[in-house]
Motif scaffolding. Structure first.
Motif, short mmCIF file in Angstrom:
data_model
loop_
_atom_site.label_atom_id
_atom_site.label_comp_id
_atom_site.label_asym_id
_atom_site.label_seq_id
_atom_site.Cartn_x
_atom_site.Cartn_y
_atom_site.Cartn_z
N GLU A 47 -17.57 -31.65 29.34
CA GLU A 47 -16.56 -30.70 28.87
C GLU A 47 -16.57 -29.43 29.72
O GLU A 47 -15.55 -28.76 29.87
CB GLU A 47 -16.80 -30.33 27.41
N GLN A 48 -17.73 -29.09 30.28
CA GLN A 48 -17.88 -27.82 30.97
C GLN A 48 -17.93 -27.96 32.50
O GLN A 48 -17.50 -27.06 33.22
CB GLN A 48 -19.17 -27.13 30.50
N VAL A 49 -18.47 -29.06 32.97
CA VAL A 49 -18.59 -29.29 34.41
C VAL A 49 -18.12 -30.71 34.73
O VAL A 49 -18.58 -31.67 34.11
CB VAL A 49 -20.05 -29.13 34.88
N VAL A 91 -13.29 -47.45 35.81
CA VAL A 91 -12.78 -47.46 34.44
C VAL A 91 -12.15 -48.82 34.14
O VAL A 91 -11.32 -49.32 34.93
CB VAL A 91 -11.72 -46.35 34.24
N ARG A 92 -12.53 -49.41 33.02
CA ARG A 92 -11.95 -50.70 32.63
C ARG A 92 -10.44 -50.56 32.47
O ARG A 92 -9.95 -49.59 31.88
CB ARG A 92 -12.59 -51.20 31.34
N SER A 93 -9.69 -51.52 32.95
CA SER A 93 -8.24 -51.38 33.04
C SER A 93 -7.57 -51.13 31.70
O SER A 93 -6.71 -50.25 31.57
CB SER A 93 -7.64 -52.64 33.68
N ASP A 94 -7.92 -51.92 30.68
CA ASP A 94 -7.26 -51.73 29.39
C ASP A 94 -7.65 -50.40 28.75
O ASP A 94 -6.83 -49.77 28.07
CB ASP A 94 -7.58 -52.90 28.45
N TYR A 95 -8.87 -49.93 29.00
CA TYR A 95 -9.31 -48.62 28.50
C TYR A 95 -8.49 -47.53 29.19
O TYR A 95 -8.04 -46.57 28.55
CB TYR A 95 -10.79 -48.46 28.81
N PHE A 96 -8.27 -47.68 30.49
CA PHE A 96 -7.47 -46.74 31.27
C PHE A 96 -6.04 -46.71 30.73
O PHE A 96 -5.46 -45.63 30.48
CB PHE A 96 -7.48 -47.17 32.74
N ASP A 97 -5.44 -47.88 30.53
CA ASP A 97 -4.06 -47.96 30.05
C ASP A 97 -3.90 -47.29 28.69
O ASP A 97 -2.95 -46.53 28.46
CB ASP A 97 -3.63 -49.43 29.93
N THR A 98 -4.83 -47.57 27.78
CA THR A 98 -4.75 -46.99 26.44
C THR A 98 -4.83 -45.46 26.49
O THR A 98 -4.05 -44.76 25.82
CB THR A 98 -5.89 -47.53 25.55
N ALA A 99 -5.75 -44.95 27.30
CA ALA A 99 -5.90 -43.50 27.42
C ALA A 99 -4.67 -42.87 28.06
O ALA A 99 -4.23 -41.79 27.66
CB ALA A 99 -7.15 -43.17 28.24
N ALA A 100 -4.10 -43.54 29.07
CA ALA A 100 -2.92 -43.00 29.74
C ALA A 100 -1.74 -42.92 28.79
O ALA A 100 -1.05 -41.88 28.71
CB ALA A 100 -2.58 -43.86 30.95
N ILE A 101 -1.50 -43.97 28.03
CA ILE A 101 -0.36 -44.01 27.12
C ILE A 101 -0.53 -43.00 25.98
O ILE A 101 0.43 -42.34 25.55
CB ILE A 101 -0.18 -45.43 26.55
N SER A 102 -1.77 -42.84 25.51
CA SER A 102 -2.02 -42.01 24.33
C SER A 102 -2.15 -40.52 24.64
O SER A 102 -1.82 -39.69 23.79
CB SER A 102 -3.29 -42.48 23.62
N VAL A 131 -12.76 -40.23 25.49
CA VAL A 131 -14.00 -40.17 24.71
C VAL A 131 -13.86 -39.25 23.49
O VAL A 131 -14.55 -39.44 22.49
CB VAL A 131 -15.20 -39.72 25.58
N ARG A 132 -12.96 -38.26 23.55
CA ARG A 132 -12.69 -37.46 22.35
C ARG A 132 -12.06 -38.32 21.26
O ARG A 132 -12.35 -38.15 20.08
CB ARG A 132 -11.76 -36.29 22.69
N ALA A 133 -11.20 -39.23 21.69
CA ALA A 133 -10.52 -40.10 20.72
C ALA A 133 -11.42 -41.23 20.24
O ALA A 133 -11.23 -41.75 19.14
CB ALA A 133 -9.26 -40.67 21.35
N ASN A 134 -12.39 -41.60 21.05
CA ASN A 134 -13.26 -42.74 20.72
C ASN A 134 -14.70 -42.37 21.05
O ASN A 134 -15.17 -42.56 22.17
CB ASN A 134 -12.83 -43.99 21.49
N ALA A 135 -15.41 -41.82 20.06
CA ALA A 135 -16.80 -41.40 20.27
C ALA A 135 -17.72 -42.56 20.58
O ALA A 135 -18.82 -42.36 21.09
CB ALA A 135 -17.30 -40.65 19.03
N ASP A 136 -17.29 -43.79 20.30
CA ASP A 136 -18.12 -44.97 20.55
C ASP A 136 -17.83 -45.61 21.90
O ASP A 136 -18.21 -46.76 22.14
CB ASP A 136 -17.89 -46.01 19.44
N SER A 137 -17.16 -44.89 22.78
CA SER A 137 -16.90 -45.43 24.11
C SER A 137 -18.20 -45.85 24.78
O SER A 137 -19.21 -45.15 24.71
CB SER A 137 -16.21 -44.37 24.98
N ARG A 138 -18.17 -47.01 25.43
CA ARG A 138 -19.36 -47.54 26.10
C ARG A 138 -19.38 -47.05 27.55
O ARG A 138 -18.48 -47.38 28.33
CB ARG A 138 -19.37 -49.07 26.04
#
Length: 537
Positions: free
Chosen positions: A177-179, A188-199, A213-220
């Motif tokens: 968040e700071q640096v 970045v996994r493609s479907d994870y990238f797509d979901t973040a881009a659209i949202s 990661v703000r939207a999904n604290a359980d991101s791997r």
């Protein structure tokens, strides 16, 4: 703190790692045949040679399951596609910009890769970058593949023309968040990238990952401790002042019980209490006394009872720090606990409010603080764990010890909120419910040594985070003068505690996610760069 290694030694080490990874690729069959999409941003291209440098580093890869997309944003760029005939091909996105790519995602750009890597033109990949990524991903459970992978890298563009190596401490969302310590060193996994881009409508790798990661604290998130990329553009800047902390949560209804173990030391205790006595957040003051016989201390206790409503809990037994903490917590009623050494002094108001804003966050278990020696140098900015079988089994090292109070530290870590496996017991803020959930301190097996580290690891095992804040002006007085040689009894006790910690928590010492075997930041003001020991990524 800048990277100042012996450059000959560093380059020799890097060449050795390059040869090692290349040999693995030659001799070991890949566990999986992962496809990577490489997006090269050339829409702000200053020099055509920069793009050629990046493309040449891709042509030199020992992994050819790649597709390459060059974003040119209306510029005229010519690329020889024949050079990529053995790959999945290369295409030029004439009308696409980097911002629109992040806004719409890789699928909208027609990319097919399992993972996406985006870099600015001029960035250079190590020859085994993608085979290393493929091997790492192939060794993970296919059902639990990382959402994104970060890796060590170099930042080009230093004043002296030398790249700045970034040996990453692992994934730390509060630090990120700071640096922007990751830069473009992420797959970045493609479907994870797509979901973040659209949202979330990001415009860069950092804004995409932060939003995701703000939207999904359980991101791997995984970390490869290998130097895989040299990024064009220079090293990132710290986005907060060295002493600032970003408030994280409202905590107006919370109250704090301050618990201070003590034996004699009237001057230190009076100074400690005086520095927090007028903070309205402190509703309970619990002094756990271990057989004090100093008249000045006994007189001070009576004064604290009258003026601050202090509770004096007496434990007249052989010194057991863990038992004193547990007894103090039992005697308190507040929903938040501040475990404090008697030699701590707060130089500035408002510090406890900042700590409390983090302590009430449900995902956080323990809040620690950067602590200063009286001379203004750092005593503690977090704890790193290491395994040393030939020396003393396990070690708990204080981050940044001896560095200047305002020094940002390596990659800016001393100036920012950081995640660690442990913080020192000299300052710990914790919710009562978390303390009780893990059963408090171990007063049977760890009465004196390593009890704070053990407690932190049990809190982490329960699913909570441990954070250390760069709070301003928290001074740890007595520790600066501890230079006496320990007795044989103390040394034996410490060795016994280390052996116990090795039995309980060996994997946590062997692989501290916030440490790095090449660049560790404990014990000394300088970063220790070790290029001589064997290092397996």
């Amino acid at each position: 703190m800048d990277f100042r290694p012996n450059w000959t030694q560093y380059r020799s080490w890097l060449a050795g790692r390059r040869a090692f990874l290349a040999e693995i690729q030659k001799t070991q069959a890949p566990a999986w045949n992962m496809m990577f999409s490489v997006v090269v941003s050339a829409d702000n291209l200053v020099s055509k040679s920069a793009l050629q440098d990046t493309l040449q580093s891709l042509i030199a890869q020992d992994w050819n399951n790649l597709e390459v997309l060059v974003i040119v944003g209306g510029q005229t760029v010519t690329v020889n596609g024949a050079n990529f005939a053995s790959f999945r091909g290369i295409s030029i996105a004439q009308d696409l910009t980097t911002a629109s790519f992040f806004l719409n995602g890789p699928s909208a750009a027609g990319l097919r890769g399992d993972y996406i890597i985006q870099v600015p033109a001029g960035s250079i990949f190590e020859p085994s970058a993608f085979s290393t990524l493929n091997r790492f991903i192939g060794e993970t459970d296919a059902r639990r593949r990382p959402d994104f992978i970060i890796f060590d890298h170099e930042n080009k563009g230093s004043k002296k023309g030398l790249p700045t190596p970034a040996f990453l401490p692992g994934w730390d969302p509060d630090f990120f968040e700071q640096v922007d310590y990751i830069g473009n060193a992420a797959a970045v996994r493609s479907d994870y990238f797509d979901t973040a881009a659209i949202s979330h409508a990001p415009n860069s790798m950092r804004t995409l990952l932060l939003a995701a990661v703000r939207a999904n604290a359980d991101s791997r998130v995984s970390h490869i401790r290998e130097m895989l990329l040299q990024i064009s553009g220079g090293r990132p800047a710290i986005s907060v002042a060295p002493h600032a902390v970003k408030p994280a949560s409202a905590s107006k209804k919370s109250t704090i019980a301050v618990i201070i173990p003590n034996r004699n030391k009237a001057g230190l205790l009076a100074q400690c209490v005086s520095s927090i006595a007028h903070d309205k957040l402190v509703t309970e003051l619990i002094i756990v006394d271990n057989g004090s016989d100093d008249p000045a201390t006994l007189k001070l206790y009576k004064k604290l009872v009258r003026s601050h409503g202090a509770k004096i809990v007496e434990i007249n037994q052989p010194f057991n720090f863990s038992r004193m903490i547990n007894a103090g917590v039992k005697a308190s009623d507040s929903d938040v606990l501040l475990l404090l050494n008697n030699d701590i002094e707060f130089k500035h108001p408002g510090v406890l409010r900042q700590a409390l804003d983090f302590a009430v966050r449900p995902e956080i278990g323990i809040v620690g603080s950067k602590l200063l020696y009286p001379d203004g140098t750092v005593q503690h900015a977090g704890v790193l764990l290491e395994y040393h079988p030939r020396e003393c089994l396990v070690r708990a090292m204080h981050v940044g010890r001896g560095s200047a109070a305002r020094s940002p530290g390596y990659l800016g870590q001393n100036a920012c909120t950081r995640n660690y496996q442990a913080v020192t017991g000299a300052f710990m803020m914790i919710r009562r419910e978390v303390f009780e959930e893990v059963g408090g301190f171990d007063e049977v097996a760890l009465p004196i040594e390593f009890n704070d580290v053990d407690f932190c690891l049990r809190v982490r095992e329960a699913g909570y985070k441990i954070v250390c804040l760069p709070l301003d002006g928290v001074v740890h007085h007595e520790s600066a003068s501890r230079g006496k040689v320990d007795s044989l009894q103390v040394q034996r006790m410490r060795l016994d505690a280390q052996a116990l910690m090795a039995r309980r928590w060996l994997p946590h010492f062997q692989n501290d996610p916030y440490n790095h075997p090449i660049a560790r930041i404990g014990d000394k003001a300088e970063v220790v760069f070790n290029f001589t020991g064997e290092f397996i990524g």
